[in-house]
Design a protein around this motif. Structure first.
Motif, mmCIF file in Angstrom:
data_model
loop_
_atom_site.group_PDB
_atom_site.id
_atom_site.type_symbol
_atom_site.label_atom_id
_atom_site.label_comp_id
_atom_site.label_asym_id
_atom_site.label_seq_id
_atom_site.Cartn_x
_atom_site.Cartn_y
_atom_site.Cartn_z
ATOM 1 N N GLU A 95 0.865 -1.181 0.000
ATOM 2 C CA GLU A 95 0.000 0.000 0.000
ATOM 3 C C GLU A 95 0.899 1.227 0.000
ATOM 4 O O GLU A 95 1.607 1.483 0.986
ATOM 5 C CB GLU A 95 -0.903 0.011 1.230
ATOM 6 C CG GLU A 95 -1.812 1.204 1.297
ATOM 7 C CD GLU A 95 -2.640 1.243 2.572
ATOM 8 O OE1 GLU A 95 -3.320 2.269 2.765
ATOM 9 O OE2 GLU A 95 -2.602 0.284 3.365
ATOM 10 N N GLU A 96 0.914 1.962 -1.100
ATOM 11 C CA GLU A 96 1.745 3.158 -1.192
ATOM 12 C C GLU A 96 0.981 4.333 -0.587
ATOM 13 O O GLU A 96 -0.063 4.733 -1.084
ATOM 14 C CB GLU A 96 2.139 3.458 -2.636
ATOM 15 C CG GLU A 96 3.213 4.525 -2.720
ATOM 16 C CD GLU A 96 3.886 4.569 -4.075
ATOM 17 O OE1 GLU A 96 5.125 4.504 -4.121
ATOM 18 O OE2 GLU A 96 3.170 4.649 -5.080
ATOM 19 N N LEU A 97 1.501 4.851 0.517
ATOM 20 C CA LEU A 97 0.876 5.971 1.210
ATOM 21 C C LEU A 97 1.248 7.294 0.549
ATOM 22 O O LEU A 97 0.454 8.214 0.455
ATOM 23 C CB LEU A 97 1.297 5.991 2.678
ATOM 24 C CG LEU A 97 1.023 4.706 3.456
ATOM 25 C CD1 LEU A 97 1.624 4.800 4.844
ATOM 26 C CD2 LEU A 97 -0.460 4.409 3.511
ATOM 27 N N ASP A 98 2.494 7.375 0.121
ATOM 28 C CA ASP A 98 3.045 8.549 -0.550
ATOM 29 C C ASP A 98 4.241 8.036 -1.344
ATOM 30 O O ASP A 98 4.772 6.958 -1.036
ATOM 31 C CB ASP A 98 3.492 9.581 0.501
ATOM 32 C CG ASP A 98 3.653 10.976 -0.062
ATOM 33 O OD1 ASP A 98 3.316 11.190 -1.239
ATOM 34 O OD2 ASP A 98 4.145 11.847 0.678
ATOM 35 N N ARG A 99 4.685 8.740 -2.339
ATOM 36 C CA ARG A 99 5.830 8.274 -3.123
ATOM 37 C C ARG A 99 7.018 8.041 -2.189
ATOM 38 O O ARG A 99 7.452 8.953 -1.475
ATOM 39 C CB ARG A 99 6.197 9.310 -4.197
ATOM 40 C CG ARG A 99 7.327 8.880 -5.077
ATOM 41 C CD ARG A 99 6.879 7.810 -6.053
ATOM 42 N NE ARG A 99 8.009 7.420 -6.902
ATOM 43 C CZ ARG A 99 8.140 6.214 -7.391
ATOM 44 N NH1 ARG A 99 7.238 5.309 -7.153
ATOM 45 N NH2 ARG A 99 9.177 5.919 -8.141
ATOM 46 N N GLY A 100 7.478 6.818 -2.153
ATOM 47 C CA GLY A 100 8.603 6.474 -1.300
ATOM 48 C C GLY A 100 8.225 6.062 0.110
ATOM 49 O O GLY A 100 9.099 5.876 0.948
ATOM 50 N N ALA A 101 6.936 5.898 0.383
ATOM 51 C CA ALA A 101 6.479 5.477 1.712
ATOM 52 C C ALA A 101 5.338 4.475 1.552
ATOM 53 O O ALA A 101 4.259 4.824 1.079
ATOM 54 C CB ALA A 101 6.020 6.675 2.529
ATOM 55 N N CYS A 102 5.598 3.235 1.935
ATOM 56 C CA CYS A 102 4.610 2.168 1.765
ATOM 57 C C CYS A 102 4.404 1.395 3.063
ATOM 58 O O CYS A 102 5.265 1.390 3.939
ATOM 59 C CB CYS A 102 5.082 1.181 0.696
ATOM 60 S SG CYS A 102 5.226 1.873 -0.949
ATOM 61 N N ILE A 103 3.263 0.751 3.130
ATOM 62 C CA ILE A 103 3.006 -0.273 4.132
ATOM 63 C C ILE A 103 2.994 -1.588 3.368
ATOM 64 O O ILE A 103 2.291 -1.718 2.361
ATOM 65 C CB ILE A 103 1.654 -0.072 4.850
ATOM 66 C CG1 ILE A 103 1.602 1.262 5.587
ATOM 67 C CG2 ILE A 103 1.360 -1.250 5.777
ATOM 68 C CD1 ILE A 103 2.503 1.352 6.794
ATOM 69 N N VAL A 104 3.762 -2.553 3.839
ATOM 70 C CA VAL A 104 3.801 -3.865 3.203
ATOM 71 C C VAL A 104 3.299 -4.888 4.219
ATOM 72 O O VAL A 104 3.756 -4.916 5.362
ATOM 73 C CB VAL A 104 5.222 -4.230 2.734
ATOM 74 C CG1 VAL A 104 5.253 -5.630 2.149
ATOM 75 C CG2 VAL A 104 5.729 -3.208 1.729
#
Length: 143
Positions: A95-104
């Protein structure tokens, strides 16, 4: 029918395309995932996936599964029939929250008559391994 889920979610400071690059490179999972190795198969709906699973405290086993779903940059799911009325759905979700920041998330859903017994017996080992897998994927993506 009983179902049991084991899941580990982790924040990853990398874009979804970097994480997907690692997940979709099936032949090189051994470079980052110490528990699911020798992975072979192709990313195509219904295709066969084969791997060696070696979870702590459990006998190493060969997994023969079917790719249940996949969506680039988002998810990879395979389904394994583990016996009469006992199935496992193994998944990775990004789940990409913002470019360069995800929850996996990486996890498994056991369903069927034996699922609850199997889960109860091996809960600690599976949870520990999936925690390690999440951290290893995070290191690989951020490195």
């Amino acid at each position: 029918m009983d179902t049991t889920r084991i899941e580990k979610r982790v924040g990853v400071n990398a874009p979804s395309d970097r994480i997907w690059e690692i997940l979709s490179d099936l032949e090189n999972w051994h470079a980052w995932n110490p528990y699911e190795t020798s992975l072979t198969g192709t990313l195509a709906f219904g295709s066969s996936i084969s791997l060696t699973e070696a979870l702590p405290g459990m006998a190493e086993r060969q997994v023969q599964a079917r790719l249940g779903d996949w969506q680039p940059y988002s998810q990879l799911v395979w389904v394994e029939k583990r016996g009469f009325m006992f199935n496992a759905i193994r998944y990775y979700e990004i789940e990409e929250l913002d470019r360069g920041a995800c929850i996996v998330a990486n996890g498994v859903i056991f369903s069927g008559l034996r699922g609850e017994l199997f889960h109860d017996k091996h809960r600690k080992a599976i949870r520990s391994a999936y925690d390690d897998i999440a951290e290893a994927l995070k290191r690989a993506a951020e490195g």
